[in-house]
Design an enzyme around this catalytic site. Sequence first.
Site, PDB file in Angstrom:
ATOM      1  N   ASN A  64      -4.192 -11.024   6.114  1.00 43.95           N
ATOM      2  CA  ASN A  64      -4.041  -9.807   6.918  1.00 43.95           C
ATOM      3  C   ASN A  64      -5.327  -9.247   7.525  1.00 43.95           C
ATOM      4  O   ASN A  64      -5.458  -8.038   7.709  1.00 43.95           O
ATOM      5  CB  ASN A  64      -3.330  -8.716   6.095  1.00 43.95           C
ATOM      6  CG  ASN A  64      -1.855  -9.031   5.938  1.00 43.95           C
ATOM      7  OD1 ASN A  64      -1.299  -9.761   6.759  1.00 43.95           O
ATOM      8  ND2 ASN A  64      -1.227  -8.515   4.905  1.00 43.95           N
ATOM      9  N   GLN A 102      -3.951  -7.306  -7.149  1.00 42.98           N
ATOM     10  CA  GLN A 102      -4.432  -7.881  -5.896  1.00 42.98           C
ATOM     11  C   GLN A 102      -5.808  -7.304  -5.580  1.00 42.98           C
ATOM     12  O   GLN A 102      -5.965  -6.090  -5.402  1.00 42.98           O
ATOM     13  CB  GLN A 102      -3.490  -7.597  -4.726  1.00 42.98           C
ATOM     14  CG  GLN A 102      -3.911  -8.441  -3.509  1.00 42.98           C
ATOM     15  CD  GLN A 102      -3.211  -8.067  -2.220  1.00 42.98           C
ATOM     16  OE1 GLN A 102      -3.162  -6.910  -1.855  1.00 42.98           O
ATOM     17  NE2 GLN A 102      -2.692  -9.064  -1.520  1.00 42.98           N
ATOM     18  N   ASN A 151      -4.650  -6.725  12.108  1.00 44.76           N
ATOM     19  CA  ASN A 151      -6.102  -6.473  12.111  1.00 44.76           C
ATOM     20  C   ASN A 151      -6.868  -7.428  13.025  1.00 44.76           C
ATOM     21  O   ASN A 151      -7.990  -7.847  12.716  1.00 44.76           O
ATOM     22  CB  ASN A 151      -6.685  -6.499  10.691  1.00 44.76           C
ATOM     23  CG  ASN A 151      -6.366  -5.232   9.912  1.00 44.76           C
ATOM     24  OD1 ASN A 151      -6.369  -4.143  10.463  1.00 44.76           O
ATOM     25  ND2 ASN A 151      -6.086  -5.382   8.626  1.00 44.76           N
ATOM     26  N   THR A 168       0.854  -1.192   0.000  1.00 40.47           N
ATOM     27  CA  THR A 168       0.000   0.000   0.000  1.00 40.47           C
ATOM     28  C   THR A 168       0.885   1.236   0.000  1.00 40.47           C
ATOM     29  O   THR A 168       1.714   1.402   0.878  1.00 40.47           O
ATOM     30  CB  THR A 168      -0.909  -0.002   1.246  1.00 40.47           C
ATOM     31  OG1 THR A 168      -1.738  -1.147   1.187  1.00 40.47           O
ATOM     32  CG2 THR A 168      -1.778   1.247   1.291  1.00 40.47           C
ATOM     33  N   HIS A 223      -6.847 -11.217  -2.259  1.00 42.29           N
ATOM     34  CA  HIS A 223      -6.238 -10.876  -0.969  1.00 42.29           C
ATOM     35  C   HIS A 223      -7.049 -11.580   0.121  1.00 42.29           C
ATOM     36  O   HIS A 223      -8.088 -11.090   0.551  1.00 42.29           O
ATOM     37  CB  HIS A 223      -6.233  -9.363  -0.771  1.00 42.29           C
ATOM     38  CG  HIS A 223      -5.396  -8.899   0.382  1.00 42.29           C
ATOM     39  ND1 HIS A 223      -4.947  -9.763   1.364  1.00 42.29           N
ATOM     40  CD2 HIS A 223      -4.906  -7.677   0.708  1.00 42.29           C
ATOM     41  CE1 HIS A 223      -4.229  -9.074   2.237  1.00 42.29           C
ATOM     42  NE2 HIS A 223      -4.190  -7.814   1.871  1.00 42.29           N
ATOM     43  N   GLY A 226       8.925  -7.176  -0.178  1.00 38.20           N
ATOM     44  CA  GLY A 226       8.173  -5.936  -0.023  1.00 38.20           C
ATOM     45  C   GLY A 226       9.090  -4.744   0.141  1.00 38.20           C
ATOM     46  O   GLY A 226       9.455  -4.073  -0.837  1.00 38.20           O
ATOM     47  N   TYR A 238      -8.377  -8.981   6.388  1.00 40.13           N
ATOM     48  CA  TYR A 238      -9.373  -8.324   5.543  1.00 40.13           C
ATOM     49  C   TYR A 238     -10.556  -9.279   5.309  1.00 40.13           C
ATOM     50  O   TYR A 238     -10.627 -10.342   5.919  1.00 40.13           O
ATOM     51  CB  TYR A 238      -8.711  -7.778   4.267  1.00 40.13           C
ATOM     52  CG  TYR A 238      -7.698  -6.697   4.632  1.00 40.13           C
ATOM     53  CD1 TYR A 238      -8.128  -5.520   5.250  1.00 40.13           C
ATOM     54  CD2 TYR A 238      -6.333  -6.877   4.450  1.00 40.13           C
ATOM     55  CE1 TYR A 238      -7.222  -4.549   5.655  1.00 40.13           C
ATOM     56  CE2 TYR A 238      -5.417  -5.899   4.849  1.00 40.13           C
ATOM     57  CZ  TYR A 238      -5.873  -4.736   5.451  1.00 40.13           C
ATOM     58  OH  TYR A 238      -4.983  -3.774   5.861  1.00 40.13           O
TER      59      TYR A 238
HETATM   60  C1  PHB Z   1      -1.731  -1.441   4.887  1.00 37.71           C
HETATM   61  O1  PHB Z   1      -2.458  -0.623   4.336  1.00 37.71           O
HETATM   62  O2  PHB Z   1      -0.921  -1.093   5.762  1.00 37.71           O
HETATM   63  C2  PHB Z   1      -1.838  -2.853   4.510  1.00 37.71           C
HETATM   64  C3  PHB Z   1      -2.659  -3.167   3.454  1.00 37.71           C
HETATM   65  C4  PHB Z   1      -2.793  -4.476   3.063  1.00 37.71           C
HETATM   66  C5  PHB Z   1      -2.110  -5.452   3.730  1.00 37.71           C
HETATM   67  C6  PHB Z   1      -1.285  -5.152   4.789  1.00 37.71           C
HETATM   68  C7  PHB Z   1      -1.146  -3.839   5.171  1.00 37.71           C
HETATM   69  O3  PHB Z   1      -2.252  -6.706   3.359  1.00 37.71           O
END
Ligand code: PHB
Length: 389
Positions: free
Chosen positions: A190, A109, A247, A35, A187, A338, A192
Amino acid sequence: MSFPVKPPANVASLFTPLKLGPNVARNRIFMSPLTRNRSVPTNVPNDLNVEYYRQRAKSAGMIVTEGTLISQQGTEWPNAPGIWSKEHVDAWKKVTDAVHEEGGLIYIQLWHLGRSDHPDAPEQIASGQPVYGPSAIAARGGKFRHIPGQPGYVTPTEIDDPSTIIAQYKQAAQNAMEAGFDGAELHGANGYLPHQFLDSTSNHRTDAWGGSIPNRAKFTLEALRAIVDVWGKERVGLKLTPGGGYNDMGMPLDETKETFGYLVQEADKMGIGYIVLARYWELGDPMIDGKRRGTPHDVIEAYGPLIKNSQKFSNTQFTPEEAAKYISEGKLDAVLFGTAWIAHPDLAKRVQYGKPLDNQPDPKTFYGHSTDLEELRKGYTDYPEAKYD
Ligand code: PHB
């Protein structure tokens, strides 16, 4: 571009080409979703985003875009990109064209934040929708950096019929195909939305989308099927973070292994192109009430052997040497990097030429905090390449 230079022996396995659906990735140093919050002034990719991806496409084996929203509902970030409109399709086409001109590959993604969003986020307000979750259960903690006062998570509105969101994944997958991507990744990680359905702490539904492990895995698998309907199985990937944490995700270890073991096997049976088993990330797992939420375990060892058809990828704090070892031992097929790609636009070329990874990533510029393009270049497109003679 392919480089005639022979890589150092301890990273050589990263430079064997890898079949990826109908394409061939030139190396196994992939770029993970990151991001960057720089699609100013709204949520549409711009020329600066094109430049950023083009720089990295010169050497990356494959790029997965930053999380890209399947609908306006659901983002904390004011300038994360979307793929729900024709305007997005046209804008992403410039990115995919640039990547292809450099000989690279790029997957999108597909992202829905579910309960990890906030009702005061500008895009959320603009959507006119509530914050949705599988159940009306708030995540604990939270920090919405762009919202005054940095409030925490809210209690989401329970999604009445999850198939309406599955339909949004399908439409987004169709848009992505029109935009010229090489494939699409769900995705599922994390904390979501798909992960929220999977985890028994965020999903207390009593219908077909909650309860048993197959029911909790249904959302991820249906979303995958919708994307496969559009793209064909071999161009579809799935990202998972079984170790949780981020999260407010996490289940006891036995339940984690059973749940993710089931999901990995079902996704693998579908014959999708790849599954990313991303490693536990302690920095993303803050202390809540004196404890971390995650369930750290060796996800490559736990789930890798269950994958028989798909390619096996991993992510999170690998060094190139470590990644090369996993690949030469046959435990992984590719590794996504990353932060190393943030600071080194020429990462894969550096590794091949044995150059040091000596640019210092600057966390203050990881996420855009401006609408000024010159300001947004800092820490985005201005990291230097190494010197090559
Ligand atoms: C973030 O926005 O910090 C973020 C977004 C997606 C992810 C992990 C972190 O999978």
